[in-house]
Scaffold this motif. Structure first.
Motif, PDB file in Angstrom:
ATOM      1  N   GLU A 179       0.871  -1.185   0.050  1.00 33.40           N
ATOM      2  CA  GLU A 179       0.037   0.056  -0.115  1.00 33.40           C
ATOM      3  C   GLU A 179       1.086   1.227  -0.120  1.00 33.40           C
ATOM      4  N   ASN A 180       0.234   2.417  -0.233  1.00 34.45           N
ATOM      5  CA  ASN A 180       0.974   3.631   0.043  1.00 34.45           C
ATOM      6  C   ASN A 180       0.938   4.143   1.203  1.00 34.45           C
ATOM      7  N   GLU A 181       0.147   4.823   1.711  1.00 36.53           N
ATOM      8  CA  GLU A 181       0.010   5.298   3.090  1.00 36.53           C
ATOM      9  C   GLU A 181      -1.031   4.901   3.744  1.00 36.53           C
ATOM     10  N   ILE A 182      -0.940   4.773   5.136  1.00 39.22           N
ATOM     11  CA  ILE A 182      -1.905   4.647   5.909  1.00 39.22           C
ATOM     12  C   ILE A 182      -2.863   5.689   5.636  1.00 39.22           C
ATOM     13  N   ALA A 183      -4.192   5.505   5.939  1.00 42.95           N
ATOM     14  CA  ALA A 183      -5.004   6.714   6.000  1.00 42.95           C
ATOM     15  C   ALA A 183      -6.490   6.012   6.500  1.00 42.95           C
ATOM     16  N   VAL A 184      -6.637   6.392   7.860  1.00 39.82           N
ATOM     17  CA  VAL A 184      -7.994   6.139   8.666  1.00 39.82           C
ATOM     18  C   VAL A 184      -8.920   6.397   8.328  1.00 39.82           C
ATOM     19  N   VAL A 185      -9.192   7.630   7.447  1.00 38.79           N
ATOM     20  CA  VAL A 185     -10.270   8.363   6.987  1.00 38.79           C
ATOM     21  C   VAL A 185      -9.796   8.636   5.388  1.00 38.79           C
ATOM     22  N   GLU A 186     -10.704   8.833   4.562  1.00 37.02           N
ATOM     23  CA  GLU A 186     -10.193   9.184   2.923  1.00 37.02           C
ATOM     24  C   GLU A 186      -9.641  10.588   3.077  1.00 37.02           C
ATOM     25  N   CYS A 187     -10.019  11.514   3.808  1.00 39.22           N
ATOM     26  CA  CYS A 187      -9.520  12.872   3.562  1.00 39.22           C
ATOM     27  C   CYS A 187      -7.871  12.829   4.025  1.00 39.22           C
ATOM     28  N   LEU A 188      -7.329  11.946   4.467  1.00 37.48           N
ATOM     29  CA  LEU A 188      -6.033  11.897   5.022  1.00 37.48           C
ATOM     30  C   LEU A 188      -5.189  11.219   3.890  1.00 37.48           C
ATOM     31  N   ALA A 189      -5.812  10.595   2.925  1.00 40.87           N
ATOM     32  CA  ALA A 189      -5.008   9.563   1.975  1.00 40.87           C
ATOM     33  C   ALA A 189      -4.561  10.704   1.063  1.00 40.87           C
ATOM     34  N   PRO A 190      -3.085  10.153   0.495  1.00 39.13           N
ATOM     35  CA  PRO A 190      -2.557  10.905  -0.533  1.00 39.13           C
ATOM     36  C   PRO A 190      -3.427  11.204  -1.781  1.00 39.13           C
ATOM     37  N   PHE A 191      -3.350  12.230  -2.232  1.00 42.41           N
ATOM     38  CA  PHE A 191      -4.242  12.344  -3.806  1.00 42.41           C
ATOM     39  C   PHE A 191      -5.468  12.255  -3.398  1.00 42.41           C
ATOM     40  N   ALA A 192      -5.856  12.380  -2.128  1.00 45.69           N
ATOM     41  CA  ALA A 192      -7.479  12.337  -1.736  1.00 45.69           C
ATOM     42  C   ALA A 192      -8.056  13.776  -2.495  1.00 45.69           C
ATOM     43  N   PRO A 193      -9.402  13.803  -2.925  1.00 44.30           N
ATOM     44  CA  PRO A 193      -9.736  15.167  -3.504  1.00 44.30           C
ATOM     45  C   PRO A 193     -10.035  16.082  -2.240  1.00 44.30           C
ATOM     46  N   LYS A 194      -9.764  17.369  -2.264  1.00 45.39           N
ATOM     47  CA  LYS A 194      -9.772  18.260  -1.429  1.00 45.39           C
ATOM     48  C   LYS A 194     -11.227  18.321  -0.812  1.00 45.39           C
ATOM     49  N   CYS A 195     -11.564  18.419   0.348  1.00 49.73           N
ATOM     50  CA  CYS A 195     -12.592  18.239   1.105  1.00 49.73           C
ATOM     51  C   CYS A 195     -13.320  19.557   1.106  1.00 49.73           C
ATOM     52  N   ASP A 196     -14.523  19.579   1.076  1.00 55.00           N
ATOM     53  CA  ASP A 196     -15.141  21.170   1.162  1.00 55.00           C
ATOM     54  C   ASP A 196     -15.136  21.579   2.508  1.00 55.00           C
ATOM     55  N   ARG A 197     -15.351  20.682   3.459  1.00 58.67           N
ATOM     56  CA  ARG A 197     -15.280  20.934   5.072  1.00 58.67           C
ATOM     57  C   ARG A 197     -13.892  21.115   5.520  1.00 58.67           C
ATOM     58  N   GLU A 198     -12.888  21.105   4.731  1.00 62.45           N
ATOM     59  CA  GLU A 198     -11.467  21.164   5.362  1.00 62.45           C
ATOM     60  C   GLU A 198     -11.149  22.295   6.449  1.00 62.45           C
ATOM     61  N   GLN A 199     -11.521  23.382   5.831  1.00 71.02           N
ATOM     62  CA  GLN A 199     -11.413  24.494   6.686  1.00 71.02           C
ATOM     63  C   GLN A 199     -12.193  24.503   8.029  1.00 71.02           C
ATOM     64  N   ASP A 200     -13.436  23.854   7.939  1.00 69.98           N
ATOM     65  CA  ASP A 200     -14.112  24.194   9.172  1.00 69.98           C
ATOM     66  C   ASP A 200     -14.383  22.650   9.833  1.00 69.98           C
ATOM     67  N   CYS A 201     -13.620  21.606   9.429  1.00 74.06           N
ATOM     68  CA  CYS A 201     -13.805  20.229  10.036  1.00 74.06           C
ATOM     69  C   CYS A 201     -13.444  20.062  11.396  1.00 74.06           C
ATOM     70  N   LYS A 202     -14.382  19.846  12.282  1.00 71.41           N
ATOM     71  CA  LYS A 202     -13.954  19.682  13.671  1.00 71.41           C
ATOM     72  C   LYS A 202     -13.464  18.494  13.902  1.00 71.41           C
ATOM     73  N   THR A 203     -13.479  17.493  13.199  1.00 74.52           N
ATOM     74  CA  THR A 203     -12.765  16.053  13.339  1.00 74.52           C
ATOM     75  C   THR A 203     -11.518  15.924  12.891  1.00 74.52           C
ATOM     76  N   LEU A 204     -11.020  16.695  12.071  1.00 75.18           N
ATOM     77  CA  LEU A 204     -10.037  16.512  11.319  1.00 75.18           C
ATOM     78  C   LEU A 204      -8.556  16.366  12.368  1.00 75.18           C
ATOM     79  N   CYS A 205      -8.733  17.140  13.425  1.00 78.90           N
ATOM     80  CA  CYS A 205      -7.417  16.838  14.360  1.00 78.90           C
ATOM     81  C   CYS A 205      -7.578  15.376  15.115  1.00 78.90           C
ATOM     82  N   PHE A 206      -8.881  14.979  15.385  1.00 83.72           N
ATOM     83  CA  PHE A 206      -9.088  13.817  15.968  1.00 83.72           C
ATOM     84  C   PHE A 206      -8.523  12.442  14.879  1.00 83.72           C
ATOM     85  N   TRP A 207      -8.977  12.712  13.700  1.00 81.62           N
ATOM     86  CA  TRP A 207      -8.684  11.509  12.448  1.00 81.62           C
ATOM     87  C   TRP A 207      -7.138  11.615  12.373  1.00 81.62           C
TER      88      TRP A 207
END
Length: 137
Positions: free
Chosen positions: A84-112
């Motif tokens: 595999e390439n990289e470990i990503a517990v959620v899709e938004c952390l995967a390399p080359f993942a599409p930019k998430c619309d909620r990235e700037q306001d995501c309350k869970t990004l730090c947790f993931w």
């Protein structure tokens, strides 16, 4: 998060090779039998491990597989990266993942992100030697 079969079987394959490394290695057919993996499927796993530089054939012992370096110098992350390439517990952390619309306001990004870091750290600090010692117990 789910780890794919090749990664799981790759770890099992590496344990078998490590357990037989001091005895000159182990034949692929014996790995398949001991781990209940079809020889055909094991071909793909062995190929990936060879390409990653983790195993090689022992030319002095009829082509048995051996480790390319000591088991204490091979991490679970090294084995994971063979498949595999990289470990990503959620899709938004995967390399080359599409930019998430909620990235700037995501309350869970730090947790993931923190969880992802801990998973990678666990894979990086657990060695093949560690798992072979647990196998012997």
């Amino acid at each position: 998060m789910k780890f794919n079969t090749k990664t799981r079987y790759g770890i099992r394959t590496m344990i078998e090779i490590a357990l037989h490394d001091t005895r000159g290695g182990i034949f692929q057919k014996d790995i398949a039998q001991k781990q209940d993996i079809s020889v055909k499927y094991l071909d793909h796993i062995v190929h990936a491990l060879k390409v990653a530089g983790l195993i090689t054939r022992n030319t002095n012992n009829k082509g048995k597989y051996i480790l390319t370096k000591a088991a204490k110098n091979i991490s679970m992350y090294d084995i994971y990266r063979a498949f595999e390439n990289e470990i990503a517990v959620v899709e938004c952390l995967a390399p080359f993942a599409p930019k998430c619309d909620r990235e700037q306001d995501c309350k869970t990004l730090c947790f993931w992100s923190s969880l992802n870091t801990k998973v990678i750290e666990h894979f990086s600090t657990t060695t093949l030697f560690d798992l072979t010692q647990k196998e012997k117990i």
